[in-house]
Scaffold this motif. Structure first.
Motif, PDB file in Angstrom:
ATOM      1  N   ILE A  15       0.757  -1.328   0.054  1.00  0.00           N
ATOM      2  CA  ILE A  15      -0.002   0.264   0.018  1.00  0.00           C
ATOM      3  C   ILE A  15       0.996   1.092   0.036  1.00  0.00           C
ATOM      4  O   ILE A  15       1.306   1.620   0.753  1.00  0.00           O
ATOM      5  CB  ILE A  15      -0.872  -0.066   1.281  1.00  0.00           C
ATOM      6  N   GLN A  16       1.163   1.821  -1.142  1.00  0.00           N
ATOM      7  CA  GLN A  16       1.888   3.018  -1.334  1.00  0.00           C
ATOM      8  C   GLN A  16       1.093   4.175  -1.125  1.00  0.00           C
ATOM      9  O   GLN A  16       0.445   4.556  -1.920  1.00  0.00           O
ATOM     10  CB  GLN A  16       2.653   2.969  -2.817  1.00  0.00           C
ATOM     11  N   MET A  17       1.110   4.544   0.338  1.00  0.00           N
ATOM     12  CA  MET A  17      -0.013   5.436   0.469  1.00  0.00           C
ATOM     13  C   MET A  17       0.471   6.992   0.807  1.00  0.00           C
ATOM     14  O   MET A  17       1.732   7.230   1.182  1.00  0.00           O
ATOM     15  CB  MET A  17      -0.499   5.245   2.087  1.00  0.00           C
ATOM     16  N   ASN A  18      -0.269   7.945   0.425  1.00  0.00           N
ATOM     17  CA  ASN A  18      -0.008   9.330   0.686  1.00  0.00           C
ATOM     18  C   ASN A  18      -0.452   9.748   1.853  1.00  0.00           C
ATOM     19  O   ASN A  18      -1.674  10.151   2.141  1.00  0.00           O
ATOM     20  CB  ASN A  18      -0.624  10.310  -0.645  1.00  0.00           C
ATOM     21  N   SER A  19       0.360   9.865   2.891  1.00  0.00           N
ATOM     22  CA  SER A  19      -0.099  10.217   4.250  1.00  0.00           C
ATOM     23  C   SER A  19      -0.159  11.870   4.467  1.00  0.00           C
ATOM     24  O   SER A  19       0.648  12.236   3.712  1.00  0.00           O
ATOM     25  CB  SER A  19       0.863   9.581   5.182  1.00  0.00           C
ATOM     26  N   LEU A  20      -1.344  12.136   4.984  1.00  0.00           N
ATOM     27  CA  LEU A  20      -1.160  13.555   5.301  1.00  0.00           C
ATOM     28  C   LEU A  20      -0.499  14.008   6.541  1.00  0.00           C
ATOM     29  O   LEU A  20      -0.722  13.382   7.640  1.00  0.00           O
ATOM     30  CB  LEU A  20      -2.817  14.069   5.533  1.00  0.00           C
ATOM     31  N   PRO A  21       0.271  14.934   6.418  1.00  0.00           N
ATOM     32  CA  PRO A  21       1.165  15.415   7.708  1.00  0.00           C
ATOM     33  C   PRO A  21       0.256  15.780   8.715  1.00  0.00           C
ATOM     34  O   PRO A  21      -0.720  16.358   8.768  1.00  0.00           O
ATOM     35  CB  PRO A  21       1.871  16.769   7.173  1.00  0.00           C
ATOM     36  N   ARG A  22       0.726  15.082   9.968  1.00  0.00           N
ATOM     37  CA  ARG A  22       0.107  15.509  11.354  1.00  0.00           C
ATOM     38  C   ARG A  22      -1.439  15.249  11.344  1.00  0.00           C
ATOM     39  O   ARG A  22      -2.230  16.079  12.267  1.00  0.00           O
ATOM     40  CB  ARG A  22       0.418  16.677  11.687  1.00  0.00           C
ATOM     41  N   ASP A  23      -1.857  14.286  10.676  1.00  0.00           N
ATOM     42  CA  ASP A  23      -3.482  13.962  10.716  1.00  0.00           C
ATOM     43  C   ASP A  23      -3.590  12.520  10.772  1.00  0.00           C
ATOM     44  O   ASP A  23      -4.416  11.892   9.617  1.00  0.00           O
ATOM     45  CB  ASP A  23      -4.064  14.677   9.478  1.00  0.00           C
ATOM     46  N   PRO A  24      -3.534  11.896  11.792  1.00  0.00           N
ATOM     47  CA  PRO A  24      -3.573  10.432  12.178  1.00  0.00           C
ATOM     48  C   PRO A  24      -5.045   9.877  11.757  1.00  0.00           C
ATOM     49  O   PRO A  24      -5.290   8.887  11.242  1.00  0.00           O
ATOM     50  CB  PRO A  24      -3.258  10.263  13.410  1.00  0.00           C
ATOM     51  N   ARG A  25      -5.854  10.801  12.304  1.00  0.00           N
ATOM     52  CA  ARG A  25      -7.330  10.373  12.092  1.00  0.00           C
ATOM     53  C   ARG A  25      -7.900  10.218  10.532  1.00  0.00           C
ATOM     54  O   ARG A  25      -8.241   9.246  10.160  1.00  0.00           O
ATOM     55  CB  ARG A  25      -8.433  11.395  12.472  1.00  0.00           C
ATOM     56  N   GLN A  26      -7.389  11.109   9.592  1.00  0.00           N
ATOM     57  CA  GLN A  26      -7.807  10.970   8.386  1.00  0.00           C
ATOM     58  C   GLN A  26      -6.814   9.838   7.491  1.00  0.00           C
ATOM     59  O   GLN A  26      -7.312   9.302   6.932  1.00  0.00           O
ATOM     60  CB  GLN A  26      -7.518  12.201   7.604  1.00  0.00           C
ATOM     61  N   ASN A  27      -5.667   9.957   8.173  1.00  0.00           N
ATOM     62  CA  ASN A  27      -4.776   8.758   7.485  1.00  0.00           C
ATOM     63  C   ASN A  27      -5.106   7.271   8.004  1.00  0.00           C
ATOM     64  O   ASN A  27      -5.009   6.327   7.039  1.00  0.00           O
ATOM     65  CB  ASN A  27      -3.345   8.770   8.214  1.00  0.00           C
ATOM     66  N   ARG A  28      -5.955   7.200   9.191  1.00  0.00           N
ATOM     67  CA  ARG A  28      -6.339   6.058   9.755  1.00  0.00           C
ATOM     68  C   ARG A  28      -7.396   5.505   8.674  1.00  0.00           C
ATOM     69  O   ARG A  28      -7.842   4.343   8.350  1.00  0.00           O
ATOM     70  CB  ARG A  28      -6.916   5.886  10.854  1.00  0.00           C
ATOM     71  N   LYS A  29      -8.307   6.553   8.308  1.00  0.00           N
ATOM     72  CA  LYS A  29      -9.572   6.421   7.476  1.00  0.00           C
ATOM     73  C   LYS A  29      -9.133   5.910   6.163  1.00  0.00           C
ATOM     74  O   LYS A  29      -9.608   5.014   5.459  1.00  0.00           O
ATOM     75  CB  LYS A  29     -10.262   7.597   7.280  1.00  0.00           C
ATOM     76  N   GLY A 232       7.704  -6.594  -9.442  1.00  0.00           N
ATOM     77  CA  GLY A 232       6.787  -5.544  -9.688  1.00  0.00           C
ATOM     78  C   GLY A 232       7.152  -4.192  -9.288  1.00  0.00           C
ATOM     79  O   GLY A 232       8.182  -4.233  -8.166  1.00  0.00           O
ATOM     80  N   GLN A 233       6.767  -3.147  -9.777  1.00  0.00           N
ATOM     81  CA  GLN A 233       7.146  -1.877  -9.345  1.00  0.00           C
ATOM     82  C   GLN A 233       6.090  -0.630  -9.441  1.00  0.00           C
ATOM     83  O   GLN A 233       5.239  -0.722 -10.426  1.00  0.00           O
ATOM     84  CB  GLN A 233       8.550  -1.297  -9.813  1.00  0.00           C
ATOM     85  N   ALA A 234       6.018   0.075  -8.442  1.00  0.00           N
ATOM     86  CA  ALA A 234       4.786   1.119  -8.550  1.00  0.00           C
ATOM     87  C   ALA A 234       5.402   2.327  -9.024  1.00  0.00           C
ATOM     88  O   ALA A 234       6.560   2.575  -9.126  1.00  0.00           O
ATOM     89  CB  ALA A 234       4.266   1.412  -7.063  1.00  0.00           C
ATOM     90  N   GLU A 239      -0.941   4.081  -4.779  1.00  0.00           N
ATOM     91  CA  GLU A 239      -1.613   2.899  -5.278  1.00  0.00           C
ATOM     92  C   GLU A 239      -1.151   1.963  -4.495  1.00  0.00           C
ATOM     93  O   GLU A 239      -0.485   1.937  -3.504  1.00  0.00           O
ATOM     94  CB  GLU A 239      -0.988   2.767  -6.753  1.00  0.00           C
ATOM     95  N   ILE A 240      -1.844   0.662  -4.988  1.00  0.00           N
ATOM     96  CA  ILE A 240      -1.614  -0.493  -4.474  1.00  0.00           C
ATOM     97  C   ILE A 240      -0.863  -1.585  -5.299  1.00  0.00           C
ATOM     98  O   ILE A 240      -1.421  -1.752  -6.173  1.00  0.00           O
ATOM     99  CB  ILE A 240      -2.774  -1.430  -3.730  1.00  0.00           C
ATOM    100  N   LEU A 241       0.306  -2.033  -4.929  1.00  0.00           N
ATOM    101  CA  LEU A 241       1.049  -2.631  -5.780  1.00  0.00           C
ATOM    102  C   LEU A 241       1.052  -4.192  -5.477  1.00  0.00           C
ATOM    103  O   LEU A 241       1.183  -4.667  -4.302  1.00  0.00           O
ATOM    104  CB  LEU A 241       2.743  -2.329  -5.795  1.00  0.00           C
ATOM    105  N   PHE A 242       0.411  -5.162  -6.227  1.00  0.00           N
ATOM    106  CA  PHE A 242       0.107  -6.525  -5.997  1.00  0.00           C
ATOM    107  C   PHE A 242       1.137  -7.437  -6.547  1.00  0.00           C
ATOM    108  O   PHE A 242       1.646  -7.025  -7.780  1.00  0.00           O
ATOM    109  CB  PHE A 242      -1.197  -7.017  -6.315  1.00  0.00           C
ATOM    110  N   THR A 243       1.631  -8.391  -5.625  1.00  0.00           N
ATOM    111  CA  THR A 243       2.803  -9.250  -6.057  1.00  0.00           C
ATOM    112  C   THR A 243       2.601 -10.491  -5.520  1.00  0.00           C
ATOM    113  O   THR A 243       1.942 -10.746  -4.475  1.00  0.00           O
ATOM    114  CB  THR A 243       4.184  -8.667  -6.007  1.00  0.00           C
TER     115      THR A 243
END
Length: 278
Positions: A15-29, A232-234, A239-243
């Motif tokens: 799971i290649q995730m774009n985390s929001l800085p300093r926002d754990p609640r939104q990142n958990r969602k 495989g490479q993202a 995105e989600i890279l499946f391998t």
């Protein structure tokens, strides 16, 4: 990852995730949405990047954003692992241990049980991680779907000694979770392949793709075979890279050549001794 029958094939969703800085609640969602998406696609194991819930890393808000060992991010991963019946390599979560904060990798089985935890050994000094975070001192090896896996966090990838020690402990797969910057992506690819080739192990390396205080994580998550082939490479965006990792391929390679069995550790110990004074 007890309870799962992988039949020699481990399906991983990176799971290649774009985390929001300093926002754990939104990142958990967001993490929950992406984990559910990976589960629907048939993943046996999902893997999150380093500090996915806060970004890397909030120095000024460190104590307020770090979580206790029973914090909300860990609770979420445990609940989803049990509900979706898949294992979760939970990247890392900033964790309060007494008066210290650690950068902690966590691994949950398909029953939602915490089966592995690792505090990052090599603190990234250019970002002052060594000043603000307490470094760990123990390695982490665990069972993941019939394959033994070792954990590395980001900067750890540059230290061949740690990967080798994990391989000597029986690791067949290195789970690398990172926030690797875009300007050093060539290092990321070379080092992931090197750790795979020199230890004859699979490498599953997930990176973030968000921006934190002007530093852009580069994405480029990848899976590497024990022979160094990129499976495989993202790209650079979320995105989600499946391998699929086929354990028989590693066994066949080791039958042809097994460098670990040709090591000469007693000789190496002697070579590392300081030269006598003349």
């Amino acid at each position: 990852m007890s309870g799962l029958k992988t039949n020699g094939v481990l399906r991983i969703g990176l799971i290649q995730m774009n985390s929001l800085p300093r926002d754990p609640r939104q990142n958990r969602k967001k993490a929950e949405f992406l984990i559910r998406k990976a589960a629907l696609a048939g993943a046996d194991l999902v893997q999150l990047p380093e500090t996915w819930n806060t970004g890397f890393f909030p120095k000024e808000e460190l104590l307020s954003l770090a979580e206790p060992e029973d914090g909300e991010s860990r609770k979420l991963l445990s609940r989803l692992a049990k509900e979706l019946h898949l294992a979760i390599a939970g990247g890392s979560v900033l964790t309060r241990r007494g008066n210290q904060v650690c950068n902690s990798f966590v691994f949950y089985t398909s029953e939602g049980r915490l089966a592995g935890e690792y505090d990052k050994i090599h603190a990234f000094s250019p970002s002052q991680e060594n000043v603000y975070l307490q470094a760990g001192s123990s390695l982490c090896c665990l069972e993941a779907g019939g394959i033994r896996a070792g954990a590395l966090l980001c900067y750890d990838l540059r230290f061949c000694e740690q990967a080798r020690l994990l391989a000597l402990q029986g690791a067949e797969l290195l789970l690398v979770c990172a926030q690797w910057p875009r300007e050093r992506m060539e290092h990321w690819r070379i080092l992931a392949r090197a750790r795979a080739i020199e230890n004859q192990v699979f490498v599953s390396a997930v990176n973030g793709c968000g921006c934190f205080d002007g530093v852009q994580s580069g994405g480029g998550s990848l899976a590497v075979s024990p022979s160094g082939e990129i499976l495989g490479q993202a790209g650079k965006d979320e995105e989600i890279l499946f391998t699929q990792l086929k354990t028989a391929e590693r066994a066949a390679l080791k039958r042809q050549m097994d460098p670990l069995s040709d090591r000469r550790p007693l000789l190496y110990a002697g070579l590392c001794q300081p030269a006598p004074h003349q």
